[in-house]
Design an enzyme around this catalytic site. Structure first.
Site, PDB file in Angstrom:
ATOM      1  N   LYS A 137     -12.979 -20.855  35.961  1.00  0.00           N
ATOM      2  CA  LYS A 137     -12.018 -20.469  36.995  1.00  0.00           C
ATOM      3  C   LYS A 137     -10.916 -21.519  37.101  1.00  0.00           C
ATOM      4  CE  LYS A 137     -14.033 -16.769  38.909  1.00  0.00           C
ATOM      5  NZ  LYS A 137     -13.374 -15.457  39.112  1.00  0.00           N
ATOM      6  N   LYS A 241     -15.101  -4.476  36.510  1.00  0.00           N
ATOM      7  CA  LYS A 241     -16.256  -4.710  37.367  1.00  0.00           C
ATOM      8  C   LYS A 241     -16.836  -3.337  37.725  1.00  0.00           C
ATOM      9  CE  LYS A 241     -14.844  -9.138  39.386  1.00  0.00           C
ATOM     10  NZ  LYS A 241     -13.986  -9.509  38.255  1.00  0.00           N
TER      11      LYS A 241
END
Length: 331
Positions: A137, A241
């Site tokens: 990230k 997702k």
């Protein structure tokens, strides 16, 4: 067909909060739904919304479920509007007939590294465990600081491994360009959502200007958005997702029809929702890339995390998840 319907909310703290460009994520909220048909077959599904990601809110999901009542017809479940993708995912999951998956079925899993300099400390153990790709990230700290950490990560990365960068839309175009210049000809598998999903011109321009594979994530919360980007000529990766996009059979149909370059990614759902996704991944030709489900023991409880998932997923993982354990834990 008629179903007996019930739902229970859950709120679970994450064992260690996740730092992203959206902020600190410390707990997961959602719903577990239960359907029982006239033959006594019971199924469970998970509603795991991420409203900051573009899904319905938990309150909206609860409102929809509250209208079903104790008994609901299948036609009513089918009529839930497309924009409520998380609810539709859960209802379809609860109506599935989950088949056993051969333990010999296997797919690689990408390991998630913590944001910032902590990634350097976490990398050696994950390399030793056998991960071949890693997700880091970014856009959490200052650009120059993170670029320095990036260089250190690449220096520590084995020659056979690849790194995925996920900015969560946290850069502006100038910052993204600086990163993509540094990523060129480096072992970067792709850079995920470099700028905000609304800045479509920048996303398309960056994809053209730099020889680095880009991926859409927040830009493709649902399949209609993915189709729209395909219509714009997007040739990069689609990070999907599944817990957010609706019924899994619709995802399978879209991927098969369009031959999209797909990465399946976790929405930090519980083992219940994750098992349905991973079972589908093991039995359908959805992706050629490592699964984005290497989140570790995110809840610190096997009922919620499921069996330990390392660098390789096999059929035994999904076969060992018992949805009734989660349902009972909410009693």
């Amino acid at each position: 067909m008629s179903y007996r319907f019930s739902a229970k909310p859950y709120r679970r703290p994450l064992r260690a909060p996740l730092r992203t460009a959206h902020g600190l994520w410390a707990e997961r909220e959602g719903l577990i739904v239960r359907l029982e048909d006239g033959n006594g077959r019971v199924g469970y599904g998970e509603v795991a919304p991420l409203p900051w990601f573009g899904t319905e809110t938990l309150s909206e999901a609860q409102e929809i479920c509250g209208k079903f009542g104790a008994t609901v017809e299948g036609e009513v479940l089918d009529a839930v509007p497309a924009r409520f993708g998380c609810v539709r995912f859960a209802l379809a999951q609860a109506r599935m007939q989950p088949a056993k998956v051969a333990a010999s079925s296997r797919l690689p899993v990408a390991g998630l590294l913590p944001a910032g300099r902590e990634a350097l400390a976490a990398l050696p153990a994950k390399v030793e465990a056998g991960y071949l790709s890693f997700k880091w990230k970014v856009a959490v700290g200052a650009v120059d600081d993170e670029l320095g950490i990036f260089d250190d990560l690449l220096a520590a990365l084995p020659a056979y491994a690849k790194l995925r960068l996920d900015a969560n839309g946290g850069w502006d175009r100038r910052q993204a360009a600086k990163w993509l210049e540094r990523c060129a000809e480096r072992p970067v598998e792709f850079v995920e959502q470099p700028v905000k999903p609304g800045d479509e011109a920048a996303l398309l321009g960056l994809a053209t200007d730099y020889p680095v594979t880009l991926a859409l994530d927040e830009s493709v919360t649902d399949l209609s958005s993915a189709r729209r980007w395909q219509g714009k000529g997007w040739g990069g990766v689609f990070v999907i997702k599944p817990a957010l996009t609706g019924p899994l059979d619709e995802l399978v149909a879209w991927a098969g029809e369009t031959k999209a370059d797909v990465v399946l990614s976790s929405a930090i759902e519980t083992a219940l929702g994750r098992a349905a996704i991973l079972r589908t991944a093991l039995t359908q030709p959805l992706t050629n890339r490592a699964l984005g489900f290497g989140v570790g023991d995110i809840f610190g409880d096997r009922r919620w995390d499921g069996p330990f998932l390392g660098p390789v997923l096999d059929g035994s993982w999904v076969n060992d998840v018992n949805p009734e354990d989660l349902w009972t834990a909410l009693s």
